[in-house]
Each structure stands twice: as C-alpha cells, then as structure tokens.
Design an enzyme around this catalytic site. Structure first.
Site, mmCIF file in Angstrom:
data_model
loop_
_atom_site.group_PDB
_atom_site.id
_atom_site.type_symbol
_atom_site.label_atom_id
_atom_site.label_comp_id
_atom_site.label_asym_id
_atom_site.label_seq_id
_atom_site.Cartn_x
_atom_site.Cartn_y
_atom_site.Cartn_z
ATOM 1 N N THR A 144 6.615 2.667 12.652
ATOM 2 C CA THR A 144 5.207 2.930 12.944
ATOM 3 C C THR A 144 5.040 3.471 14.367
ATOM 4 N N ASP A 145 3.962 4.205 14.583
ATOM 5 C CA ASP A 145 3.685 4.700 15.940
ATOM 6 C C ASP A 145 3.356 3.562 16.909
ATOM 7 N N GLU A 146 3.024 2.385 16.357
ATOM 8 C CA GLU A 146 2.633 1.278 17.236
ATOM 9 C C GLU A 146 3.766 0.803 18.131
ATOM 10 N N PHE A 166 0.816 -1.228 0.000
ATOM 11 C CA PHE A 166 0.000 0.000 0.000
ATOM 12 C C PHE A 166 0.849 1.278 0.000
ATOM 13 N N ILE A 167 1.660 1.471 1.037
ATOM 14 C CA ILE A 167 2.371 2.752 1.157
ATOM 15 C C ILE A 167 3.523 2.817 0.160
ATOM 16 N N TYR A 170 3.261 -7.954 15.917
ATOM 17 C CA TYR A 170 3.627 -7.029 14.831
ATOM 18 C C TYR A 170 4.452 -5.863 15.361
ATOM 19 N N PRO A 209 -17.494 -5.673 10.913
ATOM 20 C CA PRO A 209 -17.067 -6.144 12.236
ATOM 21 C C PRO A 209 -16.325 -5.068 13.032
ATOM 22 N N SER A 263 7.879 -6.656 16.587
ATOM 23 C CA SER A 263 8.862 -6.916 15.516
ATOM 24 C C SER A 263 9.341 -5.599 14.917
ATOM 25 N N LYS A 264 8.462 -4.617 14.807
ATOM 26 C CA LYS A 264 8.865 -3.306 14.264
ATOM 27 C C LYS A 264 9.789 -2.592 15.267
ATOM 28 N N PHE A 285 10.379 -0.329 3.303
ATOM 29 C CA PHE A 285 8.941 -0.405 3.594
ATOM 30 C C PHE A 285 8.516 -1.855 3.853
ATOM 31 N N ASP A 345 -13.316 -8.447 20.886
ATOM 32 C CA ASP A 345 -12.203 -7.499 20.737
ATOM 33 C C ASP A 345 -10.925 -8.207 20.268
ATOM 34 N N ALA A 377 7.438 -5.250 5.033
ATOM 35 C CA ALA A 377 7.105 -5.796 6.354
ATOM 36 C C ALA A 377 5.803 -6.567 6.246
ATOM 37 N N ILE A 408 13.529 -10.052 1.262
ATOM 38 C CA ILE A 408 14.610 -9.325 1.956
ATOM 39 C C ILE A 408 15.353 -10.205 2.970
HETATM 40 P P1 NAD Z 1 1.549 -3.696 3.177
HETATM 41 O O1 NAD Z 1 1.287 -4.929 3.960
HETATM 42 O O2 NAD Z 1 0.465 -3.130 2.332
HETATM 43 O O3 NAD Z 1 2.805 -3.945 2.196
HETATM 44 C C1 NAD Z 1 3.953 -4.626 2.606
HETATM 45 C C2 NAD Z 1 4.746 -5.026 1.350
HETATM 46 O O4 NAD Z 1 5.960 -5.664 1.781
HETATM 47 C C3 NAD Z 1 4.027 -6.002 0.442
HETATM 48 O O5 NAD Z 1 4.141 -5.606 -0.908
HETATM 49 C C4 NAD Z 1 4.761 -7.324 0.683
HETATM 50 O O6 NAD Z 1 4.752 -8.171 -0.457
HETATM 51 C C5 NAD Z 1 6.158 -6.831 1.017
HETATM 52 N N1 NAD Z 1 6.918 -7.787 1.837
HETATM 53 C C6 NAD Z 1 6.521 -8.385 2.992
HETATM 54 N N2 NAD Z 1 7.482 -9.213 3.436
HETATM 55 C C7 NAD Z 1 8.529 -9.113 2.552
HETATM 56 C C8 NAD Z 1 9.808 -9.727 2.469
HETATM 57 N N3 NAD Z 1 10.206 -10.606 3.381
HETATM 58 N N4 NAD Z 1 10.611 -9.378 1.439
HETATM 59 C C9 NAD Z 1 10.207 -8.482 0.501
HETATM 60 N N5 NAD Z 1 8.997 -7.897 0.512
HETATM 61 C C10 NAD Z 1 8.155 -8.219 1.533
HETATM 62 O O7 NAD Z 1 2.083 -2.629 4.215
HETATM 63 P P2 NAD Z 1 1.903 -1.037 4.240
HETATM 64 O O8 NAD Z 1 0.654 -0.709 4.941
HETATM 65 O O9 NAD Z 1 2.160 -0.503 2.888
HETATM 66 O O10 NAD Z 1 3.116 -0.656 5.197
HETATM 67 C C11 NAD Z 1 4.412 -0.401 4.676
HETATM 68 C C12 NAD Z 1 5.365 -0.110 5.811
HETATM 69 O O11 NAD Z 1 4.906 1.023 6.532
HETATM 70 C C13 NAD Z 1 5.511 -1.236 6.820
HETATM 71 O O12 NAD Z 1 6.856 -1.305 7.225
HETATM 72 C C14 NAD Z 1 4.620 -0.794 7.985
HETATM 73 O O13 NAD Z 1 5.093 -1.315 9.200
HETATM 74 C C15 NAD Z 1 4.755 0.707 7.923
HETATM 75 N N6 NAD Z 1 3.609 1.502 8.413
HETATM 76 C C16 NAD Z 1 2.348 1.257 7.965
HETATM 77 C C17 NAD Z 1 1.298 2.063 8.392
HETATM 78 C C18 NAD Z 1 -0.127 1.870 7.903
HETATM 79 O O14 NAD Z 1 -1.026 2.545 8.387
HETATM 80 N N7 NAD Z 1 -0.384 0.999 6.941
HETATM 81 C C19 NAD Z 1 1.545 3.100 9.298
HETATM 82 C C20 NAD Z 1 2.855 3.321 9.751
HETATM 83 C C21 NAD Z 1 3.874 2.515 9.280
HETATM 84 O O1 TDX Z 2 -12.340 -5.471 11.057
HETATM 85 C C1 TDX Z 2 -11.796 -4.628 11.802
HETATM 86 N N1 TDX Z 2 -12.510 -4.064 12.828
HETATM 87 C C2 TDX Z 2 -11.986 -3.157 13.698
HETATM 88 O O2 TDX Z 2 -12.670 -2.692 14.606
HETATM 89 C C3 TDX Z 2 -10.429 -4.213 11.623
HETATM 90 C C4 TDX Z 2 -9.593 -4.782 10.508
HETATM 91 C C5 TDX Z 2 -9.915 -3.282 12.507
HETATM 92 N N2 TDX Z 2 -10.655 -2.785 13.517
HETATM 93 C C6 TDX Z 2 -10.053 -1.787 14.424
HETATM 94 C C7 TDX Z 2 -8.734 -2.209 15.051
HETATM 95 C C8 TDX Z 2 -8.013 -0.889 15.185
HETATM 96 O O3 TDX Z 2 -8.398 -0.242 16.380
HETATM 97 O O4 TDX Z 2 -9.744 -0.644 13.620
HETATM 98 C C9 TDX Z 2 -8.500 -0.061 14.005
HETATM 99 C C10 TDX Z 2 -7.560 -0.057 12.826
HETATM 100 O O5 TDX Z 2 -7.219 -1.393 12.546
HETATM 101 P P1 TDX Z 2 -6.192 -1.791 11.379
HETATM 102 O O6 TDX Z 2 -6.679 -1.231 10.092
HETATM 103 O O7 TDX Z 2 -5.960 -3.270 11.458
HETATM 104 O O8 TDX Z 2 -4.896 -0.953 11.779
HETATM 105 P P2 TDX Z 2 -3.991 -0.910 13.098
HETATM 106 O O9 TDX Z 2 -4.082 -2.167 13.868
HETATM 107 O O10 TDX Z 2 -4.276 0.379 13.805
HETATM 108 O O11 TDX Z 2 -2.524 -0.848 12.410
HETATM 109 C C11 TDX Z 2 -2.292 0.005 11.262
HETATM 110 O O12 TDX Z 2 -1.659 1.215 11.645
HETATM 111 C C12 TDX Z 2 -0.310 1.178 12.050
HETATM 112 C C13 TDX Z 2 -1.442 -0.709 10.213
HETATM 113 O O13 TDX Z 2 -2.070 -1.925 9.835
HETATM 114 C C14 TDX Z 2 -0.053 -0.953 10.714
HETATM 115 O O14 TDX Z 2 0.739 -1.574 9.696
HETATM 116 C C15 TDX Z 2 0.567 0.373 11.093
HETATM 117 O O15 TDX Z 2 1.824 0.185 11.666
#
Ligand code: NAD
Ligand code: TDX
Length: 338
Positions: free
Chosen positions: A126-128, A12-13, A151, A206, A154-155, A82, A273, A84, A61
């Site tokens: 990530t902020d997590e 995604f990102i 998750y 859900p 690990s980050k 990116f 939950d 993960a 990776i």
């Molecule tokens: P995503 O799950 O959409 O994409 C992850 C990508 O990494 C995928 O294309 C996957 O194929 C690739 N990947 C996974 N394992 C791999 C490996 N071993 N080798 C090579 N490629 C691999 O994730 P995202 O939401 O785009 O997040 C990207 C990064 O940003 C992550 O590091 C995540 O922790 C961080 N992040 C995400 C959010 C969020 O809200 N989504 C917020 C803050 C930080």
């Molecule tokens: O079906 C659902 N119902 C629900 O209530 C899902 C999928 C989520 N949730 C809640 C859980 C969280 O409080 O919504 C909130 C957001 O959930 P996610 O989309 O799974 O995100 P979150 O767990 O907050 O993590 C995301 O933000 C930080 C990203 O997936 C991470 O990769 C990033 O680091």
C-alpha cells in the site's frame, strides 16, 4: 495452467481480483486461502463459485502446517498475498492482530514459498508505507518508508521482509504499492461505502478532523489489472507504485456522494480526528506506466457513479453484513452441503 495461491481472496480487492481473472482468462488455477475474518465475505465470490479453476479454502496464513499442506496439495507455484488486516482505525484500537496477520502471516508464506521453490511471490502492499505527504510532491518507489499507523507499519515490515528474501535467498518477488481503492464489495467501514450506506439510512456521516485529508483514489479493477500485469511481466525484485492520479479531499467525495443520492449536507458531522491521521497520499505511477504499459482505464466521475449505483442495487449485500448474516454463508455453502 498456473497454480496460484491467492490469499485474502474473500476481501474487497482479492474477491474483485478473482472474479475479474476467472472471467477473463482460463490459464490460472486459483486457490483462495482466506481466514474469513469479519472482512472476508464469500458472497463476494458468487460469480466465481463452482468454476473448475477455482478452489476456496478456509484457513489462516499464520498457520505454518496448514499453509504447508495447501502448497503440497495444490502444487502451488505462485503466491499473490492480499491477506491482511486492512483497516487503520481498527489498528489504532488494537495492533496485535495486525502484526500477527500482516507480518507473521507474510513470513509463513515466504518461508513456505522458499521450501517449495516457487516461481513468484507477489506482495500486495500500500502507499501508506511511505507515510504522509505535505501539500506537494508524490510518492515514488524510492521514497523512504515512513509508516505512521500500526497498520501501515505492519505493511512496511512485510515489504522489508519480502525484499530481504529476494536479496538473501534470491526469491523471485514483486511488490505493488497502490493508493486508495473503491468499487463493489468494499466492506462498509471504509470511507466510501460507509458514507453511501449512512446516507441511505439517514445516519450521520462522521468526518474526521477538518475533512481536508487527501487520498488518491483508484477504481479496484484498475488496481487488479495492474496486479495481473505485474504478475505476468513485472521484474523480479522490483516495487511498482499503482495510482490513478486522482487526489481528492475527503469532504469533496462525501459531498459528491450526498449529491448523487439527493441527500442533505446536514448529515455531515465533524468528529474527533483519527490519531496520527496521515494528511495526504499521492502516487507517482510513471514506473509501471513506462515500463509495463499500464494506465488507469476508468474515469473517476464515471466509476464513482457506477459504485454508488452498485451499493443502491445491492442493498441486500450490505444489509447482510450489517446484520451479520453474511458470516453464515460459508457454513451454508460448505458445511451444510449434503
Ligand atoms: P479487506 O480487509 O477487505 O480483505 C482482507 C482479507 O484478508 C479478508 O478476506 C480477510 O478475511 C483476509 N485475512 C485477514 N487476515 C487473514 C489471515 N491471517 N489469513 C488469511 N486470510 C486473512 O482488505 P482489502 O481492502 O481487500 O485489501 C487487500 C490488500 O490490499 C491488503 O493487503 C491491503 O493492505 C492492500 N491494499 C488495500 C488498499 C485499499 O484501498 N483497500 C489499497 C492498497 C493496498
Ligand atoms: O468514518 C470515516 N471518516 C473519515 O473521515 C472513515 C472510515 C474515514 N475517514 C477518512 C480517513 C481517511 O482520511 O477518510 C479517509 C479514508 O479512510 P479509510 O477508508 O479508512 O482509508 P485509509 O485510512 O486511507 O486506508 C485505505 O487506503 C490504503 C485502506 O483502508 C488501506 O487498507 C489501504 O492500504
């Protein structure tokens, strides 16, 4: 020209980052190394496909020899990691792949970067990693790491390793810790796309627990502009928090999506939950704002509207994910090419 290894660029990102960068500048050569797990989708990169300063490579990776080969072949001088496993719910079901990709994978990238004496190693975090907040307060860069899920742990481990390479070997590293992203190409298991798609399909939405867990939402392009800025100007050895000061309980977002789509709130279903569910995340991004002049450019109300419209207009994108067809795209593009 900067030769940059972007890992996880089919997610995604990362895909939004590559499309944005290749659209706005021509001084980066991007090698996108992605394993194409379930979350990787090359269809996200259609806008970048065929550009002369873009190269996709399918690979893991954690594979030392292959990563070494890629550094050598493309004369890599910069890494933006990116890649993960990113979904908290999946990490609860099974943690092993999270530690393998997020910790071992980062270690392989760091060790290879050390051998090749690269100019910058950028870890997308990530902020997590900071854990959970009560009803007040914000995460700053000095908030102690206190991750609660496989998750986020690990980050956090990866972040600590990156900083260890800075302190021990003087590796030029930077880390960003961003809040929850939303926007086009987000995999439909994450909250916002899941709720949009289920609403459109008349399926139940859900909601975990009482629906009052708070996330701090940022539009993906705002995050990626912050990444670009930190990559160019961020001080080595520093962490920068990234957030748009847009806190919202999950239920509020879900209701907003239902309203926008003209669907009934009867679709909402409260479910068990998430174990260890963090209550609240909220980011203090004053460091990147004051030091580098970054600020969020998108207003939530407009960007969420655009995002919902994007999913409405790009039904075939998510239908191909649900059917599994998206995973064949790589073979159509690269393997069956005459
Ligand atoms: P995503 O799950 O959409 O994409 C992850 C990508 O990494 C995928 O294309 C996957 O194929 C690739 N990947 C996974 N394992 C791999 C490996 N071993 N080798 C090579 N490629 C691999 O994730 P995202 O939401 O785009 O997040 C990207 C990064 O940003 C992550 O590091 C995540 O922790 C961080 N992040 C995400 C959010 C969020 O809200 N989504 C917020 C803050 C930080
Ligand atoms: O079906 C659902 N119902 C629900 O209530 C899902 C999928 C989520 N949730 C809640 C859980 C969280 O409080 O919504 C909130 C957001 O959930 P996610 O989309 O799974 O995100 P979150 O767990 O907050 O993590 C995301 O933000 C930080 C990203 O997936 C991470 O990769 C990033 O680091």
């Amino acid at each position: 020209m900067k030769n940059i290894l972007v890992t996880g660029g089919a997610g995604f990102i990362g895909s939004n980052f590559i499309n944005y960068i290749l659209d706005t500048r021509d001084d980066y050569f991007i090698v996108n190394l992605d394993k194409l797990t379930y979350a990787g989708n090359l269809e996200n990169l259609k806008p970048s496909e065929g550009k002369k300063n873009y190269q996709f490579v399918k690979g893991d990776i954690t594979n030392n020899e292959f990563v070494n080969y890629i550094f050598e072949k493309f004369n890599i001088k910069y890494v933006i990691n990116f890649a993960a496993e990113s979904h908290v719910d999946r990490s609860i079901l099974g943690s092993e792949i999270f530690y393998r990709s997020n910790v071992i994978g980062t270690n392989v990238l760091l060790e290879t970067s050390r051998r090749f004496e690269i100019e910058k190693f950028f870890q997308i975090s990530t902020d997590e990693v900071y854990g959970s907040l009560g009803s007040t307060g914000l995460f700053t860069e000095t908030t102690p790491l206190s991750p609660n899920s496989p998750y986020s742990s690990s980050k956090a481990a990866a972040d600590m390793m990156v900083m260890a390479f800075y302190h021990t070997y003087g590796m030029p590293v930077v880390i960003t810790r961003c809040s929850n992203n939303y926007g086009p190409y987000q995999f439909p298991e994450k909250l916002i796309p899941l709720m949009i798609i289920n609403s459109l399909n008349g399926k139940k939405l859900p909601v975990y627990g009482d629906g009052m867990n708070v996330r701090d939402w940022i539009y993906v392009i705002d995050h990626n502009k912050a990444v670009e800025l930190v990559f160019e100007k961020g001080r080595v050895g520093e962490v920068y928090n990234v957030g748009a000061s847009n806190e919202m309980p999950n239920l509020q977002i879900i209701k907003l999506i239902l309203k926008k789509l003209g669907k009934s709130e009867d679709l909402i279903e409260f479910v068990k939950d998430r174990p260890g569910h963090d209550r609240r995340y909220a980011i203090d991004s004053s460091k990147i704002q004051n030091e580098l002049g970054w600020k969020p450019g998108f207003i939530f109300e407009e960007a969420i509207e655009y995002t919902v419209d994007w999913y409405l207009k790009n039904k075939s994108w998510w239908e191909r994910i649900i059917s599994g067809e998206y995973q064949k795209y790589y073979y159509d593009l690269y393997q069956n090419r005459k």
